[in-house]
Enzyme design. Structure first.
Site, short mmCIF file in Angstrom:
data_model
loop_
_atom_site.label_atom_id
_atom_site.label_comp_id
_atom_site.label_asym_id
_atom_site.label_seq_id
_atom_site.Cartn_x
_atom_site.Cartn_y
_atom_site.Cartn_z
N LYS A 52 20.00 28.61 11.58
CA LYS A 52 19.49 29.76 12.34
C LYS A 52 20.64 30.73 12.66
O LYS A 52 20.47 31.95 12.59
CB LYS A 52 18.83 29.28 13.64
N GLN A 96 16.04 24.21 21.34
CA GLN A 96 15.93 23.37 20.14
C GLN A 96 15.38 21.99 20.53
O GLN A 96 15.88 21.36 21.46
CB GLN A 96 17.32 23.23 19.49
N ASP A 119 9.92 31.45 19.94
CA ASP A 119 9.30 30.33 19.23
C ASP A 119 7.79 30.28 19.45
O ASP A 119 7.09 29.53 18.78
CB ASP A 119 9.91 29.00 19.71
#
Ligand code: NAP
Length: 283
Positions: A52, A96, A119
């Site tokens: 990422k 994460q 997200d």
């Protein structure tokens, strides 16, 4: 033989467009910035975060990493999120997963400001997806929809079968496909006669994490087969949930692993960071 849905190529195209958009924002002294929080030292997560970070760098998006030891308390993590929520220079926040067991990840997702929730895991965004309001869509389902659109795959009135009901892929995928007017069936570990269910699908989306689970015999000839799974075999090879060699002989369209859904997931993350930056700055 099937036509390959080339996620790598589409992701490259999306990233190129985003880069131009990022440059345009920078000309106005707006610097799109993603903050990634990682707790503990899960090796898989380290690889994902590195990927990422590289993707952000290539697109010109600033990337800030917040790394914490596995013994950080839930309260400390929530306070970190609060600080990032308030920081005007941060546009996207990503936590994460996985996180250590003593942290309630849903509580942490809920704490991320919906405007920065790139997200799409905050229940506000999940709910807005359900009622058709503007929102951040979870990156993997969003990337899959973009792939289907790019290849003009008909969805209206089609039978879609999703394998897996995780909060990050399976469940938001249901809503995305409903929004595209599919008739959606979801399978999970308790589903009976799964072969039969899969065999009626015009579109199969597999997100279960079982190597080569979807076999040629289960797939309706001409069906579109999307493989979300990332499974590492004992010899280190990465394979999907679909027996690609065999299924590609009957499917109409198929995604490879790697090079299918994975690159699209990252491209959609960048897309969401740019969207967050524009929304926050009213651009
Ligand atoms: P997950 O949380 O690992 O859950 C797996 C789901 O699959 C569960 O709903 C489970 O059912 C179901 N399942 C497991 N075995 C099954 C079986 N034999 N038959 C039917 N259903 C079964 O799911 P996830 O996080 O979505 O991950 C799934 C896979 O996608 C993993 O390989 C992951 O690495 C990969 N992934 C890839 C990307 C990408 O960008 N390419 C993104 C995210 C995830 P129950 O609910 O009944 O337990």
């Amino acid at each position: 033989m099937s036509e390959i849905l080339d996620g790598k190529a589409l992701a490259k195209k999306v990233r190129k467009e985003l880069k131009i958009e990022v440059e345009r924002l920078k000309e106005k002294h707006i610097y799109p910035t993603l903050a990634v929080i990682m707790v503990g030292d899960d090796s898989g997560s380290q690889v994902y975060v590195r990927n990422k970070s590289r993707a952000c760098e290539k697109a010109g998006i600033e990337f800030e990493e917040y790394l914490y030891d596995a013994d950080i308390t839930e309260q400390e993590l929530l306070e970190t999120i609060d600080v990032l929520n308030k920081d005007k220079n941060i546009h996207g926040i990503l936590l994460q997963s996985p996180v250590p067991k003593h942290i309630n990840i849903n509580k942490a997702f809920r704490r991320i400001s919906p405007e920065k929730d790139v997200d799409g895991f905050n229940p506000i965004n999940v709910g807005n997806l359900c009622i058709g309001e503007d929102c951040f869509i979870s990156c993997t389902p969003y990337g899959i929809i973009k792939l289907l659109e790019e290849y003009n795959i008909e969805t209206e009135g089609k039978e879609a079968v999703i394998l897996g009901r995780s909060n990050i892929v399976g469940k938001p995928m249901i809503q995305c496909l409903l929004n595209k007017n599919c008739t959606v069936t979801v399978c999970h570990s308790k589903t009976k006669d799964i072969d039969k269910v899969i065999s009626k699908a015009d579109i199969v989306i597999s997100a279960i994490g079982k190597p080569k689970f979807v076999k040629k015999e289960m797939v309706k000839p001409g069906a579109t087969v999307i493989d979300v799974g990332i499974n590492r075999l004992e010899d280190g090879t990465i394979v999907g949930d679909v027996d690609y060699e065999e299924v590609s002989k009957v499917a109409g369209y198929i995604t490879p692993v790697p090079g299918g859904v994975g690159p699209m997931t990252i491209a959609m993350l960048l897309n969401n960071v740019v969207k967050a930056t524009k929304d926050i700055n009213k651009q």
